[in-house]
Scaffold this motif. Sequence first.
Motif, PDB file in Angstrom:
ATOM      1  N   PRO A  36       0.801  -1.231   0.000  1.00  0.00           N
ATOM      2  CA  PRO A  36       0.000   0.000   0.000  1.00  0.00           C
ATOM      3  C   PRO A  36       0.834   1.282   0.000  1.00  0.00           C
ATOM      4  CG  PRO A  36       0.003  -0.992   2.179  1.00  0.00           C
ATOM      5  CD  PRO A  36       0.661  -1.976   1.261  1.00  0.00           C
ATOM      6  N   ASP A  37       2.107   1.187   0.361  1.00  0.00           N
ATOM      7  CA  ASP A  37       2.972   2.370   0.336  1.00  0.00           C
ATOM      8  C   ASP A  37       3.472   2.682  -1.075  1.00  0.00           C
ATOM      9  OD1 ASP A  37       2.663   2.619   3.065  1.00  0.00           O
ATOM     10  OD2 ASP A  37       4.472   1.488   3.540  1.00  0.00           O
ATOM     11  N   TRP A  38       3.150   1.824  -2.019  1.00  0.00           N
ATOM     12  CA  TRP A  38       3.519   2.026  -3.416  1.00  0.00           C
ATOM     13  C   TRP A  38       2.233   2.189  -4.233  1.00  0.00           C
ATOM     14  CZ3 TRP A  38       8.774   1.061  -5.222  1.00  0.00           C
ATOM     15  CH2 TRP A  38       9.645   0.633  -4.217  1.00  0.00           C
ATOM     16  N   ARG A  39       2.291   2.972  -5.284  1.00  0.00           N
ATOM     17  CA  ARG A  39       1.184   3.087  -6.221  1.00  0.00           C
ATOM     18  C   ARG A  39       1.402   2.092  -7.354  1.00  0.00           C
ATOM     19  NH1 ARG A  39       0.486   6.000 -10.936  1.00  0.00           N
ATOM     20  NH2 ARG A  39       2.394   7.234 -10.595  1.00  0.00           N
ATOM     21  N   ALA A  40       0.411   1.264  -7.621  1.00  0.00           N
ATOM     22  CA  ALA A  40       0.558   0.193  -8.610  1.00  0.00           C
ATOM     23  C   ALA A  40      -0.096   0.567  -9.927  1.00  0.00           C
ATOM     24  CB  ALA A  40      -0.042  -1.097  -8.079  1.00  0.00           C
ATOM     25  N   GLU A  41       0.504   0.102 -11.014  1.00  0.00           N
ATOM     26  CA  GLU A  41      -0.042   0.299 -12.350  1.00  0.00           C
ATOM     27  C   GLU A  41       0.239  -0.947 -13.179  1.00  0.00           C
ATOM     28  OE1 GLU A  41       0.085   3.680 -15.876  1.00  0.00           O
ATOM     29  OE2 GLU A  41       1.978   3.170 -14.862  1.00  0.00           O
ATOM     30  N   ALA A  55       3.266  -8.035 -20.280  1.00  0.00           N
ATOM     31  CA  ALA A  55       2.634  -7.247 -19.223  1.00  0.00           C
ATOM     32  C   ALA A  55       3.619  -6.999 -18.095  1.00  0.00           C
ATOM     33  CB  ALA A  55       1.387  -7.960 -18.686  1.00  0.00           C
ATOM     34  N   GLY A  56       3.356  -5.956 -17.340  1.00  0.00           N
ATOM     35  CA  GLY A  56       4.211  -5.642 -16.202  1.00  0.00           C
ATOM     36  C   GLY A  56       3.435  -4.934 -15.109  1.00  0.00           C
ATOM     37  N   LEU A  57       3.669  -5.322 -13.871  1.00  0.00           N
ATOM     38  CA  LEU A  57       3.150  -4.597 -12.714  1.00  0.00           C
ATOM     39  C   LEU A  57       4.235  -3.631 -12.267  1.00  0.00           C
ATOM     40  CD1 LEU A  57       0.854  -4.306 -10.560  1.00  0.00           C
ATOM     41  CD2 LEU A  57       2.260  -5.810  -9.122  1.00  0.00           C
ATOM     42  N   VAL A  58       3.939  -2.343 -12.324  1.00  0.00           N
ATOM     43  CA  VAL A  58       4.880  -1.312 -11.908  1.00  0.00           C
ATOM     44  C   VAL A  58       4.456  -0.783 -10.544  1.00  0.00           C
ATOM     45  CG1 VAL A  58       6.000   0.864 -12.494  1.00  0.00           C
ATOM     46  CG2 VAL A  58       5.167  -0.632 -14.313  1.00  0.00           C
ATOM     47  N   LEU A  59       5.403  -0.691  -9.628  1.00  0.00           N
ATOM     48  CA  LEU A  59       5.174  -0.090  -8.326  1.00  0.00           C
ATOM     49  C   LEU A  59       5.932   1.230  -8.269  1.00  0.00           C
ATOM     50  CD1 LEU A  59       5.652  -3.265  -6.085  1.00  0.00           C
ATOM     51  CD2 LEU A  59       3.505  -2.349  -7.002  1.00  0.00           C
ATOM     52  N   TYR A  60       5.222   2.314  -7.968  1.00  0.00           N
ATOM     53  CA  TYR A  60       5.826   3.644  -7.891  1.00  0.00           C
ATOM     54  C   TYR A  60       5.988   4.036  -6.415  1.00  0.00           C
ATOM     55  CZ  TYR A  60       4.399   4.316 -12.812  1.00  0.00           C
ATOM     56  OH  TYR A  60       4.215   4.211 -14.169  1.00  0.00           O
ATOM     57  N   ARG A  61       7.188   4.490  -6.081  1.00  0.00           N
ATOM     58  CA  ARG A  61       7.452   4.991  -4.723  1.00  0.00           C
ATOM     59  C   ARG A  61       7.987   6.408  -4.838  1.00  0.00           C
ATOM     60  NH1 ARG A  61       8.242   2.120   0.137  1.00  0.00           N
ATOM     61  NH2 ARG A  61       8.106   3.588   1.854  1.00  0.00           N
ATOM     62  N   SER A  62       7.324   7.375  -4.193  1.00  0.00           N
ATOM     63  CA  SER A  62       7.685   8.786  -4.333  1.00  0.00           C
ATOM     64  C   SER A  62       8.816   9.165  -3.403  1.00  0.00           C
ATOM     65  CB  SER A  62       6.473   9.673  -4.038  1.00  0.00           C
ATOM     66  OG  SER A  62       5.452   9.449  -4.973  1.00  0.00           O
ATOM     67  N   LEU A  63       9.693  10.045  -3.896  1.00  0.00           N
ATOM     68  CA  LEU A  63      10.726  10.638  -3.043  1.00  0.00           C
ATOM     69  C   LEU A  63      10.093  11.748  -2.216  1.00  0.00           C
ATOM     70  CD1 LEU A  63      13.943  11.104  -5.227  1.00  0.00           C
ATOM     71  CD2 LEU A  63      13.577   9.488  -3.383  1.00  0.00           C
ATOM     72  N   ARG A  65       9.162  15.123  -0.668  1.00  0.00           N
ATOM     73  CA  ARG A  65       9.276  16.547  -0.984  1.00  0.00           C
ATOM     74  C   ARG A  65       9.670  16.830  -2.438  1.00  0.00           C
ATOM     75  NH1 ARG A  65      11.946  16.019   3.838  1.00  0.00           N
ATOM     76  NH2 ARG A  65      13.966  16.284   2.825  1.00  0.00           N
ATOM     77  N   ILE A  66       9.931  15.824  -3.222  1.00  0.00           N
ATOM     78  CA  ILE A  66      10.367  16.057  -4.609  1.00  0.00           C
ATOM     79  C   ILE A  66       9.252  15.727  -5.604  1.00  0.00           C
ATOM     80  CG2 ILE A  66      12.000  15.343  -6.402  1.00  0.00           C
ATOM     81  CD1 ILE A  66      14.075  14.973  -4.262  1.00  0.00           C
ATOM     82  N   GLY A  67       8.457  14.728  -5.261  1.00  0.00           N
ATOM     83  CA  GLY A  67       7.362  14.376  -6.148  1.00  0.00           C
ATOM     84  C   GLY A  67       7.751  13.524  -7.332  1.00  0.00           C
ATOM     85  N   ARG A  68       8.967  13.053  -7.389  1.00  0.00           N
ATOM     86  CA  ARG A  68       9.408  12.126  -8.437  1.00  0.00           C
ATOM     87  C   ARG A  68       9.435  10.716  -7.860  1.00  0.00           C
ATOM     88  NH1 ARG A  68      12.225  14.979 -12.417  1.00  0.00           N
ATOM     89  NH2 ARG A  68      12.196  13.028 -13.608  1.00  0.00           N
ATOM     90  N   HIS A  69       9.416   9.711  -8.741  1.00  0.00           N
ATOM     91  CA  HIS A  69       9.182   8.355  -8.278  1.00  0.00           C
ATOM     92  C   HIS A  69      10.270   7.371  -8.708  1.00  0.00           C
ATOM     93  CE1 HIS A  69       5.258  10.215  -8.012  1.00  0.00           C
ATOM     94  NE2 HIS A  69       5.165  10.248  -9.329  1.00  0.00           N
ATOM     95  N   LEU A  70      10.484   6.388  -7.861  1.00  0.00           N
ATOM     96  CA  LEU A  70      11.181   5.168  -8.249  1.00  0.00           C
ATOM     97  C   LEU A  70      10.129   4.254  -8.852  1.00  0.00           C
ATOM     98  CD1 LEU A  70      13.474   2.983  -8.199  1.00  0.00           C
ATOM     99  CD2 LEU A  70      12.696   2.422  -5.886  1.00  0.00           C
ATOM    100  N   ALA A  71      10.360   3.765 -10.055  1.00  0.00           N
ATOM    101  CA  ALA A  71       9.451   2.833 -10.714  1.00  0.00           C
ATOM    102  C   ALA A  71      10.080   1.440 -10.656  1.00  0.00           C
ATOM    103  CB  ALA A  71       9.197   3.248 -12.160  1.00  0.00           C
TER     104      ALA A  71
END
Length: 374
Positions: A36-41, A55-63, A65-71
């Motif tokens: 739940p701490d990651w946004r899934a797509e 197909a791929g499940l991508v999990l996004y984790r935000s840095l 105060r920066i608003g950019r993500h580790l995918a």
Amino acid sequence: MTLRLRTIDRTEHLAFVDGLPSASHMQVPSWGDVKPDWRAESLGWVDEEDRIVGAGLVLYRSLPRIGRHLAYLPEGPVLDWYDGDLDRWLDPLLAHLKANGAFTVKMGPPVVLRRWDAATVKDAVADPDAHRLGEVAPTSSDPRAQALVDGLRRRGWRRSGGEGGEEGFAAGQPRYVFQLPLAGRSLDELQQNFNQLWRRNIRKAEKAGVKVVRGDYDDLTTFYALYAETAERDRFLPRPLEYFQRMWRSLTAEHPDRMRLYLAAHDGEVLAAATMLTVGGHVWYSYGASTSRRREVQPNNAIQWQMIRDAHALGAHVYDFRGTTDTLDESNHLLGLLRFKVGTGGEAAEYVGEWDYPLNKVLHKAFEVYMARR
């Protein structure tokens, strides 16, 4: 053939995975609910007729105060990794992730590079001059996997953690695992391939009256008590109980056999417990836990043998013990776990590992520094 990448819904994603012989449990739609701490797509590569071919499940984790993500695509994406034109798969992936604010992409192609049979691993463990499994001549290797490694490196991808050996239990997913092939083998053949200690311990457990049963959601608290004891004994940081409860709810809602819980009891006391995950023909021993009490009745061998039998009954082609150490040093406390797994007569396997692609080199470097200091 030109490929196009688009977002797909859970139904499309699951239907594609269900049509495959196997895929990682971290590449099914429900895995996003476990984190739940990651946004899934869910992403799908489609051909000219809009048919999903990858197909791929991508999990996004935000840095912060920066608003950019580790995918992150753990043990994925699921595509034709042996395609001679990887650019038609990876270029649209990188473009999509960059457009969605990713500063770095991390992925783990589910491709095995080398394998070592049980006899080779056993000899390596006994050899005082052997220090890492990766330095031992493999029983088999796949030149296509090596070509993939070379191709990723040419395209600017970097192997996570560098090019050296890995512990197998480091950050991210294990590069070295231990697997027991099941396809085309009877249960008798499997057990005959166990070493003498394994067969003796299975008989001890049966003679002592150890009973292995499947548990349910309510039994996760029993599992967790043993898991917390195991964490303290083996000096690792345990996940919270809520993680396993969420894992159960999410995975079993997608498929009733996606996650199973097994309990081994003797005289009414549960001595060992383990979770098992299944996607297609691939079964994983996921988490194990045990008490130090009454070890002489061998509950760990009993529970593994029952899980192997059940995996066989499901028609699985491999029973996967997951991560194992690359280190062969006697002082390493993980070596005992490797010996335990080798006793099944399976094989150690090295995947091509996890790979990073810096979309923003400054943020990627800052992230590496941050992770190194954690």
